[in-house]
Design a protein around this motif. Structure first.
Motif, PDB file in Angstrom:
ATOM      1  N   LEU A 170      55.665  16.205  21.488  1.00 38.66           N
ATOM      2  CA  LEU A 170      56.853  17.030  21.691  1.00 38.66           C
ATOM      3  C   LEU A 170      57.666  16.494  22.856  1.00 38.66           C
ATOM      4  O   LEU A 170      57.111  16.119  23.889  1.00 38.66           O
ATOM      5  N   ALA A 171      58.971  16.432  22.674  1.00 36.50           N
ATOM      6  CA  ALA A 171      59.897  16.198  23.780  1.00 36.50           C
ATOM      7  C   ALA A 171      60.693  17.478  23.968  1.00 36.50           C
ATOM      8  O   ALA A 171      61.046  18.146  22.991  1.00 36.50           O
ATOM      9  N   PHE A 172      60.969  17.843  25.213  1.00 36.80           N
ATOM     10  CA  PHE A 172      61.683  19.088  25.471  1.00 36.80           C
ATOM     11  C   PHE A 172      62.338  19.012  26.836  1.00 36.80           C
ATOM     12  O   PHE A 172      62.081  18.112  27.644  1.00 36.80           O
ATOM     13  N   SER A 173      63.196  19.964  27.092  1.00 38.70           N
ATOM     14  CA  SER A 173      63.979  20.014  28.319  1.00 38.70           C
ATOM     15  C   SER A 173      63.407  21.073  29.254  1.00 38.70           C
ATOM     16  O   SER A 173      63.015  22.158  28.805  1.00 38.70           O
ATOM     17  N   LYS A 174      63.328  20.742  30.557  1.00 38.63           N
ATOM     18  CA  LYS A 174      62.865  21.702  31.559  1.00 38.63           C
ATOM     19  C   LYS A 174      63.797  21.651  32.766  1.00 38.63           C
ATOM     20  O   LYS A 174      64.396  20.613  33.068  1.00 38.63           O
ATOM     21  N   LYS A 175      63.893  22.781  33.459  1.00 36.49           N
ATOM     22  CA  LYS A 175      64.725  22.850  34.654  1.00 36.49           C
ATOM     23  C   LYS A 175      64.073  22.078  35.789  1.00 36.49           C
ATOM     24  O   LYS A 175      62.885  22.261  36.084  1.00 36.49           O
ATOM     25  N   ASN A 177      65.272  20.802  39.803  1.00 34.27           N
ATOM     26  CA  ASN A 177      66.237  20.643  40.911  1.00 34.27           C
ATOM     27  C   ASN A 177      67.649  21.080  40.538  1.00 34.27           C
ATOM     28  O   ASN A 177      68.629  20.393  40.821  1.00 34.27           O
ATOM     29  N   GLY A 178      67.772  22.215  39.898  1.00 34.09           N
ATOM     30  CA  GLY A 178      69.087  22.742  39.546  1.00 34.09           C
ATOM     31  C   GLY A 178      69.684  22.151  38.294  1.00 34.09           C
ATOM     32  O   GLY A 178      70.754  22.583  37.857  1.00 34.09           O
ATOM     33  N   GLY A 179      69.043  21.167  37.702  1.00 36.11           N
ATOM     34  CA  GLY A 179      69.499  20.585  36.445  1.00 36.11           C
ATOM     35  C   GLY A 179      68.414  20.693  35.399  1.00 36.11           C
ATOM     36  O   GLY A 179      67.545  21.563  35.461  1.00 36.11           O
ATOM     37  N   LYS A 180      68.451  19.791  34.425  1.00 35.44           N
ATOM     38  CA  LYS A 180      67.422  19.748  33.392  1.00 35.44           C
ATOM     39  C   LYS A 180      67.048  18.295  33.128  1.00 35.44           C
ATOM     40  O   LYS A 180      67.927  17.429  33.028  1.00 35.44           O
ATOM     41  N   GLU A 181      65.745  18.048  33.022  1.00 30.37           N
ATOM     42  CA  GLU A 181      65.242  16.729  32.660  1.00 30.37           C
ATOM     43  C   GLU A 181      64.337  16.861  31.444  1.00 30.37           C
ATOM     44  O   GLU A 181      63.915  17.966  31.073  1.00 30.37           O
ATOM     45  N   LEU A 182      64.045  15.730  30.819  1.00 31.15           N
ATOM     46  CA  LEU A 182      63.196  15.730  29.635  1.00 31.15           C
ATOM     47  C   LEU A 182      61.743  15.480  29.997  1.00 31.15           C
ATOM     48  O   LEU A 182      61.434  14.694  30.896  1.00 31.15           O
ATOM     49  N   PHE A 183      60.867  16.139  29.259  1.00 30.04           N
ATOM     50  CA  PHE A 183      59.426  15.993  29.400  1.00 30.04           C
ATOM     51  C   PHE A 183      58.826  15.729  28.022  1.00 30.04           C
ATOM     52  O   PHE A 183      59.421  16.050  26.996  1.00 30.04           O
ATOM     53  N   THR A 184      57.640  15.158  28.026  1.00 27.76           N
ATOM     54  CA  THR A 184      56.875  15.018  26.796  1.00 27.76           C
ATOM     55  C   THR A 184      55.471  15.582  27.007  1.00 27.76           C
ATOM     56  O   THR A 184      54.974  15.646  28.139  1.00 27.76           O
ATOM     57  N   ALA A 185      54.851  15.979  25.918  1.00 26.70           N
ATOM     58  CA  ALA A 185      53.462  16.442  25.916  1.00 26.70           C
ATOM     59  C   ALA A 185      52.984  16.407  24.482  1.00 26.70           C
ATOM     60  O   ALA A 185      53.789  16.337  23.540  1.00 26.70           O
ATOM     61  N   SER A 186      51.672  16.448  24.303  1.00 27.47           N
ATOM     62  CA  SER A 186      51.155  16.572  22.948  1.00 27.47           C
ATOM     63  C   SER A 186      51.470  17.963  22.417  1.00 27.47           C
ATOM     64  O   SER A 186      51.892  18.851  23.167  1.00 27.47           O
ATOM     65  N   LEU A 188      49.529  20.133  21.830  1.00 26.30           N
ATOM     66  CA  LEU A 188      48.637  21.073  22.492  1.00 26.30           C
ATOM     67  C   LEU A 188      48.926  21.162  23.983  1.00 26.30           C
ATOM     68  O   LEU A 188      48.173  21.786  24.729  1.00 26.30           O
ATOM     69  N   GLY A 189      50.006  20.522  24.427  1.00 28.44           N
ATOM     70  CA  GLY A 189      50.394  20.592  25.831  1.00 28.44           C
ATOM     71  C   GLY A 189      49.697  19.585  26.724  1.00 28.44           C
ATOM     72  O   GLY A 189      49.854  19.635  27.943  1.00 28.44           O
ATOM     73  N   ARG A 190      48.942  18.656  26.165  1.00 29.98           N
ATOM     74  CA  ARG A 190      48.235  17.669  26.972  1.00 29.98           C
ATOM     75  C   ARG A 190      49.180  16.549  27.411  1.00 29.98           C
ATOM     76  O   ARG A 190      50.132  16.206  26.717  1.00 29.98           O
ATOM     77  N   GLY A 191      48.873  15.974  28.559  1.00 28.21           N
ATOM     78  CA  GLY A 191      49.643  14.820  29.027  1.00 28.21           C
ATOM     79  C   GLY A 191      51.075  15.145  29.391  1.00 28.21           C
ATOM     80  O   GLY A 191      51.972  14.324  29.176  1.00 28.21           O
ATOM     81  N   LEU A 192      51.320  16.318  29.939  1.00 30.26           N
ATOM     82  CA  LEU A 192      52.681  16.713  30.310  1.00 30.26           C
ATOM     83  C   LEU A 192      53.265  15.691  31.292  1.00 30.26           C
ATOM     84  O   LEU A 192      52.699  15.429  32.346  1.00 30.26           O
ATOM     85  N   THR A 193      54.423  15.108  30.922  1.00 31.70           N
ATOM     86  CA  THR A 193      55.009  14.025  31.709  1.00 31.70           C
ATOM     87  C   THR A 193      56.524  14.160  31.745  1.00 31.70           C
ATOM     88  O   THR A 193      57.165  14.337  30.699  1.00 31.70           O
ATOM     89  N   GLN A 194      57.116  14.073  32.936  1.00 29.53           N
ATOM     90  CA  GLN A 194      58.575  14.000  33.043  1.00 29.53           C
ATOM     91  C   GLN A 194      59.004  12.581  32.727  1.00 29.53           C
ATOM     92  O   GLN A 194      58.509  11.623  33.326  1.00 29.53           O
ATOM     93  N   ILE A 195      59.934  12.411  31.777  1.00 26.30           N
ATOM     94  CA  ILE A 195      60.316  11.070  31.342  1.00 26.30           C
ATOM     95  C   ILE A 195      61.718  10.659  31.789  1.00 26.30           C
ATOM     96  O   ILE A 195      62.052   9.478  31.704  1.00 26.30           O
ATOM     97  N   THR A 196      62.548  11.600  32.234  1.00 28.41           N
ATOM     98  CA  THR A 196      63.886  11.233  32.706  1.00 28.41           C
ATOM     99  C   THR A 196      64.110  11.766  34.109  1.00 28.41           C
ATOM    100  O   THR A 196      63.519  12.760  34.521  1.00 28.41           O
ATOM    101  N   TRP A 426      60.059  17.348  17.713  1.00 34.77           N
ATOM    102  CA  TRP A 426      58.761  16.853  17.311  1.00 34.77           C
ATOM    103  C   TRP A 426      58.860  15.417  16.836  1.00 34.77           C
ATOM    104  O   TRP A 426      59.730  15.084  16.026  1.00 34.77           O
ATOM    105  N   GLY A 427      57.970  14.559  17.306  1.00 35.01           N
ATOM    106  CA  GLY A 427      57.921  13.177  16.851  1.00 35.01           C
ATOM    107  C   GLY A 427      56.493  12.707  16.711  1.00 35.01           C
ATOM    108  O   GLY A 427      55.555  13.397  17.139  1.00 35.01           O
ATOM    109  N   VAL A 428      56.305  11.546  16.112  1.00 34.87           N
ATOM    110  CA  VAL A 428      54.952  11.021  15.950  1.00 34.87           C
ATOM    111  C   VAL A 428      54.442  10.501  17.285  1.00 34.87           C
ATOM    112  O   VAL A 428      55.205  10.029  18.132  1.00 34.87           O
ATOM    113  N   ALA A 429      53.132  10.600  17.478  1.00 37.45           N
ATOM    114  CA  ALA A 429      52.512  10.094  18.700  1.00 37.45           C
ATOM    115  C   ALA A 429      52.379   8.585  18.608  1.00 37.45           C
ATOM    116  O   ALA A 429      52.305   8.018  17.506  1.00 37.45           O
TER     117      ALA A 429
END
Length: 433
Positions: A170-175, A177-186, A188-196, A426-429
């Motif tokens: 999964l890729a998704f947007s999270k708040k 520092n006052g803006g929004k950046e993209l994160f990825t995780a499985s 099941l929420g594993r491997g949560l990582t900020q990518i931008t 949603w994308g393939v792992a």
């Protein structure tokens, strides 16, 4: 530690009895009616009886948690089995299947381990066949959840022929520092990582079909820009277009990007060439057109447009150029996602109770509501198999990501850490090394 160092040996997948014509239990997750299969996970054991490792017990607990995301499986309890634990070991000859059959248990799973080694097997109780068996070596505390996820992916594949839920990202947007950046995780929420880390607001992520790239919109004091994140290089690049709108970029199956641009004064959907230059608009109109989504053939595209008044969902046949209206109920329908087979479209509709997710069967010409709040349910996205649907919801306060199925099974929250999370895609792992 990479997964291949954990796998000692693959004991067996889909073992059929010699000379038997009986079919192994299977689940048609796409068929009408969803009968639940009862699965019992027996207490973890050591190789010679009780006393398994802490890692084996953790593996067993994680598998049971993962199974909770699969609505076609029901976790059974030991008190449903006459006489309690019917096993004295991990193998079929160590299990008394009769009380399991009497308790209407369809599948039984045994787990064992010593030190950093884990074994797991799943048997069909009525045929006593081994459906899946795996042994893992060199498993550490940090890797046990991933090993459990992989086992569940293989179990789902054995039962249904599909494993997109576990083999996806999964890729998704999270708040931030006052803006929004993209994160990825499985899923099941594993491997949560900020990518931008672009600054401004990064929204509307969309995966390339091979799982390498994420396209998104960056909104900042520089205006709207198309962002592309490269999983291999772990970096993003941004591109500005003419006009003041560049939103909802979407990858086609052949790797091109469709994006809504306001080159001619109002947002139309354009297909970018290999140099990221737009051609002529596809499905042009005087009104706003956004949120394209394609089936796996790339010949069908659903999108949102105000060409007949309020925002509604339409479909473009790219072979003929014909545009067909899809939604007629409601006055505000947005954010469509087309299933890979092109049969179903999920979308958000504004109702008297707030935003809700609906699904339309384009073959049967029928529509159903699949989320029911409370709060607002928005931004639906099909998984790679077209069975699960992720969406953002404010039902528990704030905004979090949830997952249901195209049948509207009870939604479960995906762990995404502290703070709001929205706009899941949603994308393939990536392939495991």
């Amino acid at each position: 530690m990479k997964l291949k160092t954990w796998i000692l040996t693959c004991l067996m997948v889909l073992l059929f009895a010699k000379g038997s014509s009986a079919e192994v239990l299977s689940v048609d997750i796409f068929g009408p009616g969803q009968t639940k299969v009862n699965i019992l996970v027996l207490p973890a054991r050591g190789p010679a009886g009780p006393g398994s490792s802490a890692l084996a017990k953790s593996f067993s607990e994680t598998v049971q948690s993962d199974i909770g995301y699969l609505p076609f499986l029901r976790l059974a309890y030991m008190n449903e089995v006459l006489g309690g634990d019917p096993s004295r070991g991990l193998r079929a000859e160590d299990i008394d299947f009769k009380p399991l059959q009497l308790g209407r248990i369809d599948l039984v799973m045994t787990v064992g381990g010593r030190g950093q080694e884990i074994e797991a097997r799943v048997y069909e109780t009525y045929s006593r066949k081994l459906l899946l068996g795996k042994a893992y070596s060199q498993v550490d505390e940090g890797g046990v959840a991933l090993v459990a996820d992989r086992f569940c992916a293989q179990l789902m594949r054995v039962l249904t022929g599909k494993s997109g839920f576990f083999d996806s990202t999964l890729a998704f947007s999270k708040k931030v520092n006052g803006g929004k950046e993209l994160f990825t995780a499985s899923a099941l929420g594993r491997g949560l990582t900020q990518i931008t880390s672009d600054g401004g607001f990064n929204v509307s992520p969309n995966w390339a079909k091979d799982g390498r790239y994420v396209a998104y919109t960056n909104i900042s004091d520089k205006g709207h820009r198309l962002g592309i994140w490269d999983r291999n290089k772990r970096q993003s690049r941004l591109r500005k277009f003419g006009g003041n709108v560049a939103i909802s970029p979407t990858y086609t199956p052949d790797g091109r990007i469709a994006i809504s641009l306001s080159i001619n004064g109002h947002p139309d959907i354009y297909l970018l060439d290999q140099n990221m230059n737009p051609g002529q608009p596809i499905a042009p109109s005087w009104a706003i057109s956004v949120s394209p989504s394609f089936d796996l053939s790339g010949r069908k595209m659903v999108f949102c447009s105000g060409r007949l008044g309020g925002p509604q969902i339409f479909m473009l046949n790219r072979d003929t150029g014909a545009v067909e209206r899809i939604t007629y109920e409601g006055t505000y329908n947005t954010r469509p996602s087309l299933s890979p087979d092109g049969r179903f479209v999920v979308f958000a509709r504004l109702t008297a109770d707030g935003q809700r997710i609906f699904i339309r069967d384009l073959v049967a010409n029928q529509e159903r509501q699949i989320t029911f709040g409370p709060g607002n349910d928005e931004d639906p996205s099909f998984d790679p198999d077209g069975y699960f649907v992720s969406f953002a919801s404010s039902r528990n306060g704030g905004t979090k990501i949830f997952v249901t199925t195209r049948y509207g099974d009870p939604a479960k929250q995906i762990p995404t850490g502290a703070g709001d999370a929205m706009a899941p895609a949603w994308g393939v792992a990536p392939a495991l090394d």
